[in-house]
Design a protein around this motif. Structure first.
Motif, PDB file in Angstrom:
ATOM      1  N   GLN A 119       0.873  -1.162   0.000  1.00  6.58           N
ATOM      2  CA  GLN A 119       0.000   0.000   0.000  1.00  6.58           C
ATOM      3  C   GLN A 119       0.914   1.216   0.000  1.00  6.58           C
ATOM      4  N   PRO A 120       0.431   2.316  -0.488  1.00  6.29           N
ATOM      5  CA  PRO A 120       1.263   3.510  -0.348  1.00  6.29           C
ATOM      6  C   PRO A 120       1.320   3.890   1.130  1.00  6.29           C
ATOM      7  N   GLU A 121       2.512   3.925   1.677  1.00  7.96           N
ATOM      8  CA  GLU A 121       2.641   4.265   3.092  1.00  7.96           C
ATOM      9  C   GLU A 121       3.480   5.527   3.232  1.00  7.96           C
ATOM     10  N   ALA A 122       3.121   6.345   4.228  1.00 13.99           N
ATOM     11  CA  ALA A 122       3.921   7.525   4.518  1.00 13.99           C
ATOM     12  C   ALA A 122       5.116   7.062   5.342  1.00 13.99           C
ATOM     13  N   ILE A 123       6.321   7.377   4.846  1.00 13.45           N
ATOM     14  CA  ILE A 123       7.539   6.933   5.519  1.00 13.45           C
ATOM     15  C   ILE A 123       7.543   7.395   6.981  1.00 13.45           C
ATOM     16  N   GLU A 124       7.064   8.630   7.214  1.00 17.87           N
ATOM     17  CA  GLU A 124       7.126   9.160   8.585  1.00 17.87           C
ATOM     18  C   GLU A 124       6.309   8.316   9.566  1.00 17.87           C
ATOM     19  N   GLU A 125       5.228   7.702   9.069  1.00 21.74           N
ATOM     20  CA  GLU A 125       4.412   6.875   9.960  1.00 21.74           C
ATOM     21  C   GLU A 125       5.150   5.606  10.347  1.00 21.74           C
ATOM     22  N   ILE A 126       5.751   4.985   9.335  1.00 21.48           N
ATOM     23  CA  ILE A 126       6.433   3.715   9.586  1.00 21.48           C
ATOM     24  C   ILE A 126       7.660   3.948  10.464  1.00 21.48           C
ATOM     25  N   VAL A 127       8.479   4.921  10.071  1.00 23.29           N
ATOM     26  CA  VAL A 127       9.690   5.200  10.844  1.00 23.29           C
ATOM     27  C   VAL A 127       9.306   5.682  12.243  1.00 23.29           C
ATOM     28  N   GLY A 128       8.253   6.492  12.318  1.00 22.75           N
ATOM     29  CA  GLY A 128       7.784   6.987  13.612  1.00 22.75           C
ATOM     30  C   GLY A 128       7.443   5.842  14.553  1.00 22.75           C
ATOM     31  N   GLU A 129       6.724   4.850  14.020  1.00 18.82           N
ATOM     32  CA  GLU A 129       6.358   3.695  14.835  1.00 18.82           C
ATOM     33  C   GLU A 129       7.601   2.940  15.297  1.00 18.82           C
ATOM     34  N   ALA A 130       8.574   2.788  14.355  1.00 17.28           N
ATOM     35  CA  ALA A 130       9.799   2.057  14.695  1.00 17.28           C
ATOM     36  C   ALA A 130      10.544   2.781  15.814  1.00 17.28           C
ATOM     37  N   VAL A 131      10.614   4.113  15.705  1.00 11.92           N
ATOM     38  CA  VAL A 131      11.335   4.883  16.712  1.00 11.92           C
ATOM     39  C   VAL A 131      10.593   4.832  18.056  1.00 11.92           C
ATOM     40  N   LYS A 132       9.256   4.820  17.970  1.00 14.52           N
ATOM     41  CA  LYS A 132       8.458   4.717  19.184  1.00 14.52           C
ATOM     42  C   LYS A 132       8.803   3.426  19.916  1.00 14.52           C
ATOM     43  N   HIS A 133       8.919   2.362  19.133  1.00 12.98           N
ATOM     44  CA  HIS A 133       9.294   1.072  19.703  1.00 12.98           C
ATOM     45  C   HIS A 133      10.711   1.144  20.300  1.00 12.98           C
ATOM     46  N   ALA A 134      11.612   1.801  19.523  1.00 11.52           N
ATOM     47  CA  ALA A 134      13.006   1.881  19.969  1.00 11.52           C
ATOM     48  C   ALA A 134      13.113   2.623  21.297  1.00 11.52           C
ATOM     49  N   ARG A 135      12.341   3.678  21.441  1.00 11.64           N
ATOM     50  CA  ARG A 135      12.434   4.490  22.668  1.00 11.64           C
ATOM     51  C   ARG A 135      12.035   3.664  23.884  1.00 11.64           C
ATOM     52  N   LYS A 136      11.132   2.697  23.672  1.00 15.13           N
ATOM     53  CA  LYS A 136      10.682   1.873  24.796  1.00 15.13           C
ATOM     54  C   LYS A 136      11.816   1.023  25.339  1.00 15.13           C
ATOM     55  N   ILE A 137      12.697   0.531  24.433  1.00 10.78           N
ATOM     56  CA  ILE A 137      13.720  -0.407  24.887  1.00 10.78           C
ATOM     57  C   ILE A 137      15.107   0.229  24.954  1.00 10.78           C
ATOM     58  N   ALA A 138      15.184   1.529  24.599  1.00 16.64           N
ATOM     59  CA  ALA A 138      16.510   2.147  24.466  1.00 16.64           C
ATOM     60  C   ALA A 138      17.164   2.446  25.806  1.00 16.64           C
ATOM     61  N   GLY A 139      16.391   2.572  26.848  1.00 13.46           N
ATOM     62  CA  GLY A 139      16.950   2.936  28.148  1.00 13.46           C
ATOM     63  C   GLY A 139      17.553   4.329  28.070  1.00 13.46           C
ATOM     64  N   GLN A 140      18.833   4.419  28.431  1.00 18.14           N
ATOM     65  CA  GLN A 140      19.504   5.719  28.450  1.00 18.14           C
ATOM     66  C   GLN A 140      20.045   6.128  27.079  1.00 18.14           C
ATOM     67  N   ARG A 141      19.956   5.200  26.114  1.00 23.74           N
ATOM     68  CA  ARG A 141      20.555   5.490  24.804  1.00 23.74           C
ATOM     69  C   ARG A 141      19.792   6.615  24.117  1.00 23.74           C
ATOM     70  N   LYS A 142      20.542   7.339  23.296  1.00 28.84           N
ATOM     71  CA  LYS A 142      19.938   8.458  22.603  1.00 28.84           C
ATOM     72  C   LYS A 142      19.494   8.006  21.214  1.00 28.84           C
ATOM     73  N   ILE A 143      18.263   8.290  20.874  1.00 29.95           N
ATOM     74  CA  ILE A 143      17.762   7.932  19.543  1.00 29.95           C
ATOM     75  C   ILE A 143      17.605   9.231  18.760  1.00 29.95           C
ATOM     76  N   ILE A 144      18.320   9.337  17.658  1.00 35.62           N
ATOM     77  CA  ILE A 144      18.227  10.552  16.842  1.00 35.62           C
ATOM     78  C   ILE A 144      17.532  10.216  15.536  1.00 35.62           C
ATOM     79  N   LEU A 145      16.524  11.005  15.201  1.00 31.13           N
ATOM     80  CA  LEU A 145      15.751  10.738  13.982  1.00 31.13           C
ATOM     81  C   LEU A 145      15.950  11.893  13.006  1.00 31.13           C
ATOM     82  N   ASP A 146      16.289  11.542  11.785  1.00 32.53           N
ATOM     83  CA  ASP A 146      16.496  12.559  10.754  1.00 32.53           C
ATOM     84  C   ASP A 146      15.692  12.132   9.534  1.00 32.53           C
TER      85      ASP A 146
END
Lengths: 500, 230
Positions: free
Chosen positions: A345-372
């Protein structure tokens, strides 16, 4: 052989001559009878003409008719025109009679023998055709009954052997193995010998024989070998061989297709079985795992004793690890079996990446997640769930390989035909020796093998499989700064034409 | 925290049933557990529960059938729990009228959070009342088609407003792509899926949303969207 033919011919000539002589004798007697009762002698001439006609009818070829004509007229002249018992003629009208009679009888005899010959030839031809049709019919019906290419070969040598009254061989083309099947029909023997021959023995069997291929050069089933020396009759019948070979070829085509169809059917059933098995396993494993992890979670909140709570937490964590493993194995088998159905399906990249980063933030602990990510809305045709899984696997991997205060950078950028995703970490990087095997199933980096819950190396192979299914590619390399960089791209097509 | 509300748990797996029950009873909710679709339909029609937790793979009938059947006479909130990770079935369940879904294995805290959201809104349907909708800094005036963010009037195109209003009216509920498309476009073509993504992206920009830390609009990848309700 030649002697026989000569004898046959001599007998034939004698028989024809006998017919001529007896008919002429008959005519002579009738003529004598006519003369004796006092009818005009001209009537005798008519009887002679009749006899010539009969000769032409019952003999083959012009020769006997003409011979009979000449003999008749000589006879008539000798016995029935004056002076009797001499070939002289007194009456001028007798000369005319004899000449006209001779011409008439020669003409009639030639015409008659031509017609008779034609008729005989036509009826012989019809007989031949009928027998040919019969033979072809028999061969066609036997071939139709044959099932399997080998059976067709056996029936073919049998039919050809019957038809040509000789030994016939059929050497099949080699399939996977190097040995070939040989079908052998002996003259007058109803049994077919089937044996295996090596490639080297082909010459031995086919030498000195007429070798006729079955099928096109690109798709040759085998060859039929027929002895070159054959009787007159079989030479006639050999004319049928090309037609029969065509029949054999089409029967083999038919059988080959039906065999292939059978194989495909078996394969399909096999795959269906496999799919069912996987589904059963997935359901049977997932449900109890869900039960265990949920129960452990309830226990974690219910238990008062801290030691017990730790135990419950242990169960919870191990179960989740196991669940992840089951899911990974399942996804990978599905993808590798080609059972993966991309629901693009046509997907907006920001939605998919946003979800992935949301998941990452849950398990990242103190690590810094930078999104560009580019400011513009970027639509790409993809199976959103699967690309999300790719991103999550790569981000998980990055988090796993960085210190607790590490940095994971996720970047999205585009070039002309692709949208690129890169996940960079500042961990220890990838060992040069591991780089080529990183995306292989069940590959685990050397230094990770010691740690207990490092996974069994499926995450990255799933990543590669999903990206490739989308027509993209994934790359791994070491960053200049020391960490690892995973990059992958997806093709950007004109979405309007690609959507479903 | 005492509560009179009753939960119906429809699940054929004993262990899952018992831990859901245990965690709900921890919170002092009343529960009824059944294992088949028929039993579930009987209970829903005879003594309606406040919420139904429904497993999609039941021994006697498909969970989707249960939802369709229930929806002919009841608006009781249904939360679907499924072991199958196929989006198709989840989407079908949501389109058939389920309010939310969870995939096994799920975290109990996640389930409880979803249940809380559903309970908060059950019965109180947000409708076209003159009373504006408020969530955090966001104020949506359904009547006047106005959107305010932190007191500032934000311009929304009619289509963007339609979509936002639809989400706002169903807080916490997952709305599938096809549901939104049907509700806003009337009938739709598959190619409208692309337009929907673009409209959502624009709405997100106007609400100053970061998709990785969404405050209002949550993406359910491959399924649809929901309006956050925390």
């Amino acid at each position: 052989m030649i002697k026989q033919v000569v004898i046959k011919n001599v007998r034939n000539v004698c028989r024809q001559l006998l017919i001529v002589i007896s008919l002429l004798a008959g005519a002579f007697l009738v003529a004598v009878f006519i003369k004796s009762i006092g009818f005009p002698v001209v009537n005798a001439a008519v009887v002679y003409v009749l006899s010539v006609l009969l000769v032409a009818r019952f003999t083959r070829g012009y020769f006997y008719g003409i011979l009979a004509s000449v003999l008749c007229m000589a006879n008539y002249n000798f016995f029935f025109t004056q002076p009797y018992y001499s070939f002289n003629v007194y009456d001028k009208s007798d000369i005319i009679t004899i000449t006209v009679m001779l011409i008439a009888s020669i003409l009639t005899s030639t015409l008659t023998s031509t017609n008779t010959g034609k008729l005989l030839h036509a009826s012989k031809l019809a007989e031949d055709r009928e027998s040919q049709t019969n033979i072809l019919y028999q061969i066609t019906s036997s071939l139709a009954k044959a099932s399997g290419v080998s059976d067709v070969a056996a029936v073919s040598v049998q039919c050809l052997s019957n038809l040509l009254d000789t030994d016939v061989l059929c050497i099949m083309s080699a399939e996977q193995n190097s040995s070939r099947s040989l079908f052998q029909a002996r003259r007058g023997d109803r049994r077919i010998q089937i044996s295996e021959v090596g490639n080297g023995q082909i010459e031995e069997y086919s030498s000195g024989k007429k070798v006729i291929p079955i099928g096109d050069p690109s798709n040759q089933y085998g060859v039929i070998c027929i002895p070159v020396t054959a009787s007159q009759k079989s030479r006639e019948r050999e004319k049928l061989v090309p037609a029969i070979i065509m029949q054999i070829q089409s029967a083999m085509d038919r059988e080959k297709f039906s065999e292939e169809k059978k194989i495909v059917k078996i394969e399909m059933e096999h795959e269906k079985f496999r799919g069912n098995l996987l589904r059963a396993i997935s359901h049977d494993l997932r449900t109890p795992l869900a039960g265990i992890s949920g129960t452990a979670e309830v226990l974690m909140s219910n238990l008062k004793n801290e030691k017990d709570r730790d135990l419950a937490e242990g169960i919870f964590e191990e179960t989740n690890w196991l669940t992840q493993m089951v899911e990974n194995i399942l996804s990978l088998t599905q993808i590798e079996d080609g059972h993966l159905v991309l629901r693009k399906q046509p997907e907006a990249i920001e939605e998919i990446v946003g979800e992935a980063v949301k998941h990452a933030r849950k398990i990242a602990g103190q690590r810094k997640i930078i999104l560009d990510i580019p400011e513009d809305v970027l639509l790409v045709s993809m199976d959103g769930k699967l690309i999300l899984q790719v991103l999550i696997n790569l981000i998980d991997n990055a988090i796993k390989h960085t210190q607790t205060d590490g940095i994971v950078q996720i970047k999205v950028y585009t070039d002309k035909n692709h949208v690129w995703f890169s996940i960079t970490d500042n961990g220890s990087g990838i060992k040069a020796g591991d780089l080529p095997y990183l995306f292989d199933s069940f590959f685990v980096a050397q230094e990770a093998k010691g740690s207990s819950r490092s996974g069994i190396g499926l995450g990255l192979s799933i990543v590669r499989a999903i990206v490739q299914a989308h027509g993209g590619r994934v790359f791994a390399e070491n960053d200049k700064g020391g960490g690892a960089v995973f990059r992958f791209y997806l093709p950007v097509k004109e979405i309007d034409s690609d959507e479903r | 925290m005492s509560d009179d509300r009753m939960f119906l748990i429809v699940e054929d797996d004993k262990q899952i049933r018992s831990f859901i029950r245990a965690s709900l009873e921890n919170k002092n909710y009343k529960t009824i557990c059944v294992t088949t679709g028929m039993e579930a339909l009987n209970i829903i029609s005879s003594c309606p529960p406040d919420i139904v937790i429904l497993d999609l793979g039941l021994p006697d009938m498909e969970g989707i059938e249960v939802i369709r059947c229930v929806r002919t006479y009841s608006l009781v909130p249904i939360i679907v729990v499924s072991a199958r990770d196929q989006d198709r079935e989840k989407t079908d369940a949501l389109d058939a009228g389920a309010d939310d879904y969870l995939t096994k294995p799920f975290s109990i805290n996640e389930l409880l959070a979803r249940l809380r959201v559903i309970l908060r809104h059950s019965g109180a349907l947000v409708s076209d009342t003159p009373e504006p909708f408020r969530s955090g800094d966001l104020v949506v005036n359904m009547d006047k088609h106005q959107v305010y963010l932190a007191g500032k009037d934000i311009h929304f195109t009619p289509m963007e407003f339609e979509i936002l209003a639809l989400l706002v009216k169903n807080p916490g509920k997952v709305l599938t792509h096809s549901y939104i498309l049907r509700a806003v476009w009337g009938s739709y073509l598959d190619s409208d899926a692309k337009s929907l993504r673009v409209f959502m992206a624009n709405i997100r920009r106007k609400l100053l949303e970061d998709p990785s830390t969404p405050k209002y609009i949550i993406t359910e990848v491959g399924i649809g969207y929901r309006f956050a309700d925390e």
